[in-house]
Write a protein that holds these residues in place. Structure first.
Motif, PDB file in Angstrom:
ATOM      1  N   LEU A   1       0.860  -1.180   0.000  1.00 54.73           N
ATOM      2  CA  LEU A   1       0.000   0.000   0.000  1.00 54.73           C
ATOM      3  C   LEU A   1       0.897   1.231   0.000  1.00 54.73           C
ATOM      4  O   LEU A   1       1.771   1.372   0.857  1.00 54.73           O
ATOM      5  CB  LEU A   1      -0.889  -0.004   1.238  1.00 54.73           C
ATOM      6  CG  LEU A   1      -1.769   1.225   1.478  1.00 54.73           C
ATOM      7  CD1 LEU A   1      -2.890   1.274   0.448  1.00 54.73           C
ATOM      8  CD2 LEU A   1      -2.349   1.191   2.889  1.00 54.73           C
ATOM      9  N   VAL A   2       0.681   2.130  -0.957  1.00 55.68           N
ATOM     10  CA  VAL A   2       1.487   3.349  -1.076  1.00 55.68           C
ATOM     11  C   VAL A   2       0.672   4.518  -0.529  1.00 55.68           C
ATOM     12  O   VAL A   2      -0.517   4.651  -0.829  1.00 55.68           O
ATOM     13  CB  VAL A   2       1.887   3.608  -2.543  1.00 55.68           C
ATOM     14  CG1 VAL A   2       2.810   4.819  -2.642  1.00 55.68           C
ATOM     15  CG2 VAL A   2       2.556   2.373  -3.139  1.00 55.68           C
ATOM     16  N   GLY A   3       1.304   5.367   0.283  1.00 56.05           N
ATOM     17  CA  GLY A   3       0.608   6.502   0.872  1.00 56.05           C
ATOM     18  C   GLY A   3       1.330   7.806   0.672  1.00 56.05           C
ATOM     19  O   GLY A   3       2.508   7.842   0.286  1.00 56.05           O
ATOM     20  N   ASP A   4       0.612   8.906   0.914  1.00 55.47           N
ATOM     21  CA  ASP A   4       1.138  10.268   0.822  1.00 55.47           C
ATOM     22  C   ASP A   4       1.697  10.572  -0.567  1.00 55.47           C
ATOM     23  O   ASP A   4       2.763  11.172  -0.721  1.00 55.47           O
ATOM     24  CB  ASP A   4       2.220  10.507   1.888  1.00 55.47           C
ATOM     25  CG  ASP A   4       1.633  10.588   3.285  1.00 55.47           C
ATOM     26  OD1 ASP A   4       0.401  10.767   3.410  1.00 55.47           O
ATOM     27  OD2 ASP A   4       2.393  10.458   4.265  1.00 55.47           O
ATOM     28  N   HIS A   5       0.929  10.180  -1.604  1.00 55.21           N
ATOM     29  CA  HIS A   5       1.345  10.470  -2.982  1.00 55.21           C
ATOM     30  C   HIS A   5       0.601  11.652  -3.573  1.00 55.21           C
ATOM     31  O   HIS A   5       0.919  12.087  -4.678  1.00 55.21           O
ATOM     32  CB  HIS A   5       1.153   9.236  -3.866  1.00 55.21           C
ATOM     33  CG  HIS A   5      -0.130   8.503  -3.654  1.00 55.21           C
ATOM     34  ND1 HIS A   5      -1.328   8.911  -4.195  1.00 55.21           N
ATOM     35  CD2 HIS A   5      -0.410   7.390  -2.934  1.00 55.21           C
ATOM     36  CE1 HIS A   5      -2.286   8.072  -3.841  1.00 55.21           C
ATOM     37  NE2 HIS A   5      -1.761   7.136  -3.061  1.00 55.21           N
ATOM     38  N   GLY A   6      -0.414  12.194  -2.928  1.00 46.84           N
ATOM     39  CA  GLY A   6      -1.066  13.432  -3.375  1.00 46.84           C
ATOM     40  C   GLY A   6      -2.037  13.266  -4.509  1.00 46.84           C
ATOM     41  O   GLY A   6      -3.236  13.484  -4.353  1.00 46.84           O
ATOM     42  N   ASN A   7      -1.579  12.881  -5.685  1.00 47.31           N
ATOM     43  CA  ASN A   7      -2.424  12.650  -6.850  1.00 47.31           C
ATOM     44  C   ASN A   7      -2.759  11.157  -6.947  1.00 47.31           C
ATOM     45  O   ASN A   7      -2.029  10.313  -6.424  1.00 47.31           O
ATOM     46  CB  ASN A   7      -1.705  13.076  -8.134  1.00 47.31           C
ATOM     47  CG  ASN A   7      -1.382  14.559  -8.152  1.00 47.31           C
ATOM     48  OD1 ASN A   7      -2.211  15.393  -7.824  1.00 47.31           O
ATOM     49  ND2 ASN A   7      -0.155  14.897  -8.536  1.00 47.31           N
ATOM     50  N   PRO A   8      -3.857  10.806  -7.629  1.00 48.98           N
ATOM     51  CA  PRO A   8      -4.132   9.385  -7.859  1.00 48.98           C
ATOM     52  C   PRO A   8      -2.976   8.722  -8.601  1.00 48.98           C
ATOM     53  O   PRO A   8      -2.303   9.356  -9.425  1.00 48.98           O
ATOM     54  CB  PRO A   8      -5.406   9.400  -8.711  1.00 48.98           C
ATOM     55  CG  PRO A   8      -6.064  10.699  -8.376  1.00 48.98           C
ATOM     56  CD  PRO A   8      -4.946  11.668  -8.143  1.00 48.98           C
ATOM     57  N   LEU A   9      -2.751   7.454  -8.315  1.00 46.37           N
ATOM     58  CA  LEU A   9      -1.627   6.733  -8.907  1.00 46.37           C
ATOM     59  C   LEU A   9      -2.040   6.004 -10.183  1.00 46.37           C
ATOM     60  O   LEU A   9      -3.176   5.569 -10.329  1.00 46.37           O
ATOM     61  CB  LEU A   9      -1.060   5.728  -7.911  1.00 46.37           C
ATOM     62  CG  LEU A   9      -0.401   6.304  -6.663  1.00 46.37           C
ATOM     63  CD1 LEU A   9       0.189   5.192  -5.810  1.00 46.37           C
ATOM     64  CD2 LEU A   9       0.659   7.340  -7.009  1.00 46.37           C
ATOM     65  N   ARG A  10      -1.063   5.877 -11.079  1.00 47.87           N
ATOM     66  CA  ARG A  10      -1.275   5.141 -12.320  1.00 47.87           C
ATOM     67  C   ARG A  10      -0.566   3.795 -12.306  1.00 47.87           C
ATOM     68  O   ARG A  10      -1.080   2.817 -12.843  1.00 47.87           O
ATOM     69  CB  ARG A  10      -0.778   5.956 -13.513  1.00 47.87           C
ATOM     70  CG  ARG A  10      -0.862   5.240 -14.854  1.00 47.87           C
ATOM     71  CD  ARG A  10      -0.368   6.133 -15.971  1.00 47.87           C
ATOM     72  NE  ARG A  10      -1.225   7.293 -16.121  1.00 47.87           N
ATOM     73  CZ  ARG A  10      -0.888   8.378 -16.820  1.00 47.87           C
ATOM     74  NH1 ARG A  10       0.313   8.434 -17.398  1.00 47.87           N
ATOM     75  NH2 ARG A  10      -1.721   9.386 -16.925  1.00 47.87           N
ATOM     76  N   ALA A  11       0.613   3.730 -11.695  1.00 49.84           N
ATOM     77  CA  ALA A  11       1.378   2.485 -11.754  1.00 49.84           C
ATOM     78  C   ALA A  11       2.308   2.380 -10.558  1.00 49.84           C
ATOM     79  O   ALA A  11       2.795   3.395 -10.033  1.00 49.84           O
ATOM     80  CB  ALA A  11       2.183   2.422 -13.054  1.00 49.84           C
ATOM     81  N   VAL A  12       2.552   1.123 -10.149  1.00 49.07           N
ATOM     82  CA  VAL A  12       3.555   0.787  -9.135  1.00 49.07           C
ATOM     83  C   VAL A  12       4.343  -0.397  -9.678  1.00 49.07           C
ATOM     84  O   VAL A  12       3.759  -1.398 -10.110  1.00 49.07           O
ATOM     85  CB  VAL A  12       2.906   0.437  -7.781  1.00 49.07           C
ATOM     86  CG1 VAL A  12       3.947  -0.110  -6.808  1.00 49.07           C
ATOM     87  CG2 VAL A  12       2.229   1.663  -7.176  1.00 49.07           C
ATOM     88  N   GLU A  13       5.672  -0.279  -9.647  1.00 46.86           N
ATOM     89  CA  GLU A  13       6.539  -1.322 -10.172  1.00 46.86           C
ATOM     90  C   GLU A  13       7.609  -1.661  -9.145  1.00 46.86           C
ATOM     91  O   GLU A  13       8.017  -0.808  -8.356  1.00 46.86           O
ATOM     92  CB  GLU A  13       7.191  -0.879 -11.482  1.00 46.86           C
ATOM     93  CG  GLU A  13       6.188  -0.493 -12.567  1.00 46.86           C
ATOM     94  CD  GLU A  13       6.833   0.334 -13.667  1.00 46.86           C
ATOM     95  OE1 GLU A  13       7.110  -0.234 -14.732  1.00 46.86           O
ATOM     96  OE2 GLU A  13       7.071   1.527 -13.441  1.00 46.86           O
ATOM     97  N   VAL A  14       8.071  -2.900  -9.199  1.00 51.26           N
ATOM     98  CA  VAL A  14       9.113  -3.373  -8.290  1.00 51.26           C
ATOM     99  C   VAL A  14      10.270  -3.888  -9.134  1.00 51.26           C
ATOM    100  O   VAL A  14      10.073  -4.667 -10.082  1.00 51.26           O
ATOM    101  CB  VAL A  14       8.583  -4.489  -7.363  1.00 51.26           C
ATOM    102  CG1 VAL A  14       9.679  -4.943  -6.407  1.00 51.26           C
ATOM    103  CG2 VAL A  14       7.368  -4.001  -6.582  1.00 51.26           C
ATOM    104  N   ARG A  15      11.464  -3.459  -8.776  1.00 53.12           N
ATOM    105  CA  ARG A  15      12.653  -3.895  -9.519  1.00 53.12           C
ATOM    106  C   ARG A  15      13.108  -5.254  -8.986  1.00 53.12           C
ATOM    107  O   ARG A  15      13.328  -5.418  -7.785  1.00 53.12           O
ATOM    108  CB  ARG A  15      13.766  -2.863  -9.385  1.00 53.12           C
ATOM    109  CG  ARG A  15      14.952  -3.107 -10.311  1.00 53.12           C
ATOM    110  CD  ARG A  15      15.936  -1.944 -10.210  1.00 53.12           C
ATOM    111  NE  ARG A  15      17.060  -2.106 -11.102  1.00 53.12           N
ATOM    112  CZ  ARG A  15      17.064  -1.718 -12.372  1.00 53.12           C
ATOM    113  NH1 ARG A  15      16.003  -1.131 -12.881  1.00 53.12           N
ATOM    114  NH2 ARG A  15      18.137  -1.893 -13.124  1.00 53.12           N
TER     115      ARG A  15
END
Length: 358
Positions: free
Chosen positions: A226-240
């Protein structure tokens, strides 16, 4: 009749003969009519068969009801257009759902509710401390795509900024279910429902760097963050992983999931919002149930200001402080005056020398 004998009776075979002849003629005519009707029926059947084989109508088509053919044939093509132009059902499907973005102003209505401190369908650990939040209907909640964004909502009493935190399953597009505290800022709670206008906030001020929370049950074999404190709605989350980026899939409860896992970590996670901001946070560990604060801000990060250079003192000519700029005549430190007067004073004070006798 005078001879006492009965008069001769007519023969029984002679009287009915005309009736039998007429009956036979009627029967023949009836048979001819039936034969004619049969021929007509056969001809009609042959005509229908030929029409069907010729493609005039589908073989499986049921005959139209009596009297329906003429009105249908008389209707122009335009008369059927309103049926074809009806709004497609796909417009209401979740596929067309999208979060409010771009700052365009929309109109709708607002009600209110209380989450009792819970973080809502967006899976926040808790409601925001200021209790300013909103739940959206399915079309604007968009399966979690609007989570973490902000709206400015204007009502009869003013404007309030709220965090998108929850889903209102029964709310139609434009129906905002505000927190009780937020509703009280823009309207009298006694009203219950008020007309509002609202818009998405682009690049709102951030509470701090990005936060990451691994879902309970996460491991190297099953990754959910879960990602927080990003301000704008998110489009993508990636993991290296192993030198390449793996895309996580957003769930409607706002966690980003890689079902096959992403390894034991620590992780390098790349986050992209709907306006194109993209940042990478590193050092995120596999700590299920714990909120980890990174050092990476989604936007608005300012480089540290360099330390101001130490200024060298500017040399200035020394200013005499032992004597005033203009020498005073009576200053005792002036040497020439005593040296000039001392011999004169001494000469005047010396006794006269007697002249020797001759």
């Amino acid at each position: 009749m005078t001879d006492g004998t009965a008069p001769p009776q007519p023969s029984t075979g002679d009287a009915p003969r005309p009736a039998v002849a007429d009956g036979r003629r009627r029967t023949a005519r009836h048979r001819r009519r039936l034969a004619a009707a049969g021929l007509v029926t056969v001809a009609a059947a042959v005509a229908v068969t030929l029409a069907v084989r010729g493609g005039a109508a589908p073989a499986c088509a049921a005959p139209p009801p009596r009297g329906a053919e003429a009105p249908v044939a008389a209707l122009p093509h335009a008369a059927a257009m309103p049926v074809a132009a009806a709004p497609p059902m796909a417009a209401a499907l979740p596929v067309a759902a999208a979060p409010p973005t771009g700052g365009a102003t929309r109109s709708g209505k607002a009600t209110f509710y209380d989450s009792k401190g819970a973080g809502g369908n967006c899976s926040r650990p808790a409601a925001p401390a200021d209790r300013m939040y909103v739940a959206l209907g399915p079309s604007e909640y968009a399966s979690g795509a609007s989570c973490g964004g902000y709206l400015d909502v204007t009502g009869p009493r003013g404007t309030v900024r709220v965090l998108v935190m929850d889903q209102c399953p029964e709310c139609a597009p434009g129906h905002l279910d505000l927190s009780a505290k937020a509703f009280a800022r823009i309207a009298d709670p006694v009203q219950g429902v008020v007309k509002v206008s609202y818009r998405a906030v682009v690049n709102p001020p951030l509470a701090g760097p990005l936060t990451f929370r691994m879902k309970e049950g996460s491991s190297q074999w099953w990754f959910a963050v879960l990602v927080g404190d990003h301000g704008n709605p998110l489009r993508a989350v990636e993991v290296r992983q192993n030198g390449s980026w793996r895309a996580a899939q957003r769930q409607d409860y706002n966690y980003w999931l890689i079902e096959s896992g992403a390894g034991p970590g620590p992780y390098e996670i790349r986050v992209t919002d709907v306006y194109g901001h993209r940042v990478t946070a590193s050092g995120i560990r596999m700590l299920p149930g714990q909120v980890q604060r990174s050092t990476t801000r989604m936007y608005g990060a300012k480089p540290a200001a360099p330390a101001p250079a130490r200024k060298k003192p500017t040399p200035t000519p020394p200013t005499p402080t032992t004597s005033p700029a203009t020498p005073l005549p009576s200053s005792p430190s002036t040497a020439p005056t005593p040296t000039l007067t001392e011999p004169v004073v001494q000469a005047a004070a010396a006794p006269p020398t007697p002249t020797p006798c001759s």
